[in-house]
Design a protein around this motif. Sequence first.
Motif, PDB file in Angstrom:
ATOM      1  N   ASN A 524     -38.739  50.370   9.108  1.00 12.62           N
ATOM      2  CA  ASN A 524     -37.318  50.031   9.212  1.00 12.62           C
ATOM      3  C   ASN A 524     -36.853  49.476   7.869  1.00 12.62           C
ATOM      4  O   ASN A 524     -37.445  48.516   7.356  1.00 12.62           O
ATOM      5  CB  ASN A 524     -37.070  48.973  10.305  1.00 12.62           C
ATOM      6  N   GLU A 544     -34.380  53.580  10.644  1.00 13.84           N
ATOM      7  CA  GLU A 544     -34.918  52.933  11.839  1.00 13.84           C
ATOM      8  C   GLU A 544     -36.035  53.800  12.398  1.00 13.84           C
ATOM      9  O   GLU A 544     -35.831  54.990  12.659  1.00 13.84           O
ATOM     10  CB  GLU A 544     -33.829  52.722  12.889  1.00 13.84           C
ATOM     11  N   GLU A 594     -28.521  43.560  17.262  1.00 15.39           N
ATOM     12  CA  GLU A 594     -29.885  43.730  17.733  1.00 15.39           C
ATOM     13  C   GLU A 594     -30.358  42.453  18.435  1.00 15.39           C
ATOM     14  O   GLU A 594     -31.261  41.761  17.986  1.00 15.39           O
ATOM     15  CB  GLU A 594     -30.838  44.035  16.567  1.00 15.39           C
TER      16      GLU A 594
END
Length: 735
Positions: A524, A544, A594
């Motif tokens: 990531n 990602e 997130e």
Amino acid sequence: MALQQVVAAALSLIAVLLIVALGKAVWPHRREQAIAILLGFLVALGTSALYDLSAHGARTLAALAPDPTLSFWAERVHRLWPVSDAALVLASAFWLCFFLFYPEPYPWLRRARWVPSALYAPPIVIAVWTLLHPLFHSSSDTHLMAIARASEYACTIGGGGYALAGLGFLWQRASRAEERAIQGALRAVASVASLVLGLVVGVSLVPQWLGSAPPLKDSPVLGSLGLLAIPLALGYAMVRYRWLGTELRTGPTLAYALLVVGAAGFYLLLVELFVRLGGTAIRPDHPAVIALFALVVTLALHPLRLWLQEQIDRVFERRRYDDRQVLRMFTEHISGIEELPALSRVILEGIVSLWPASTAALVLRDDERSAYTTREAWGLPPSSLEVRFPLDSAVARAVLSRREPFSGKELEQEPLPPAELEALRALPRELLVPLGSGEERIGWLQLGEMRFGSYSRRDREWLALVADRAGAALEHALQDERIRHETAVLEMLNRVGQAASTMEVADLLEWIWRETSRLLGGDNLRIALQDERTGEWRWAFVIENGVRHREKEGTRWSGTSGLAAEVVRSREPIVAQDYREECQRRGIPLWEEEPDRPDTAWLGVPLVTEARLLGVLTLSASRQSTLYRPEHLRLLSTIASQAAIAIEKARARAREAERLAELEILNEIAQTVGTSIHLDEVLRLIHQAVLRVLNAPNFYVALYDPARQEFSFAFYVENGRVLEPPAERWPLGEG
């Protein structure tokens, strides 16, 4: 009968040589009580086998050469039979007592220490009485002769009873043994002992009890086979299961036995050949026979012995007979391998082939993770490669403080943290072997149980030597790997500097991702840049799980939450082994996009040039086995510094290109105004020039009338379409 005597003598010779080899194998452990008893058993059994060899050999010579002298000595040797019987009775006592103490003494023996002495007393009395047996047979007293016959029965019944009791304890020990190697060895010995006892009872005793003559009473081969069977069973247990922690060398024993038997057979064949060629009887000690026999033996003995020993070693030995040759071949095999993964695999495969462990693992120091990690595994699930021990862990300190191989079960008895104990149990731990030379230790081997047998003391000694050679090769490979890594970093930084003068920002960010993932791992990566004019933060590059998400690039970022915001605020790099835990420790809210971010290792560095903040670069790994250290942070900071310079240069080139484009447009507008006399054409050219540098779907040009002090639209574009200007006018000061 002469042929049977020869076969019996050969079997007795093999038994004697094998008993000597067994005694030599267990002699180093003679201080242990059970081993001392086993040595007594071997001495007693060897005495009986030596008598059989002498008796059958003397009878063979007397049969081949009808000489009164040979017949006299054969009769003298035969009269020593009480020595053999007395030795067998004592051997049965040692046999019983051995299995009282092996593998561990029965608990009740601690309370009744007199039991072993009491068990030895009857066989000793019977043995002494048997040795005095010839005196009673030579007497004419009927009472003494009756006592002599009674001693014969006592010898048979006492020795047989002790042997049967020992066999019972042997089967009990074999059924309750915890270690597979001991269990297999005891079962092998018990099976052969049961077979021998059954043959003795079925062929000799039962016919006597039934009042008939034993069918093989006069066969000398049967007794020699019985004496040979037990040493063979013990030797098989030592060779296959490494029983008693010994390593029996079967090659020389069997090779010399077969050579002697072959030499005796060749001598008899030579005598028979001379008889047939000469047509008359020839004595076995004829000079011509002896000379020819000595010549052939001298020429053929050494090469034949080497060939026989090699063939026997291939059958009985799992690895070559010469351990030094094994060590030399192993060292030569690994010396030409420089790549660490290939070297690790070859070393582990080589050790497993020499010491056939069911499972094995190679644990090496990993400076990038600040831990000892599993580099290679044999017979283990893939999850074993994720096992690691921190550099300062109790397990690492305990293993590397040792110099010799030791059992991992010893470590389990020490107070270890639960996580380290779990990691230790995830790998085989029958034997742990430190790796390295001198004071430097770079890791260790963890070996599981052997597919047969167990690790003997000699195995551990040779494993330590092999580990020293393997450790030296691995240490060299680790140094080469570090040098290659540092060289790759320098080359990467050099390429960043070169790319800074040629690449655009978008291509540069893609290139930075490839280099960073190659050197630091991680799946990531995000790069956020601040707009020079508006000051807004936008994601310029998003990766990602190893996949680029272009739809997220260009979106705004608030810059107020998560560790990335802390990097922007402090302009300092941050390393975290657990993203969520680090946010909680700093009192920072998680990034709003997130909230369920997994607990991952995370790195974040600012993109700064000359105290000017350009953006932030973050790298994280979804795999929980990843561990980022300060070295990784310094490397990423260096990459970020070079990347910031490259981005600044790319932006400077873009600004310069934009300024040149503006000047070019202004120049074109000036030329157009100076050459055209039609207003509509001038306004249209100005509109086209503006569209080259700006995205302007709506474009208006209003002209001022000084006389009337009003504005009116002369050129009107909406949504990219040129329209008729509205007729309305607006006074000065409105709109």
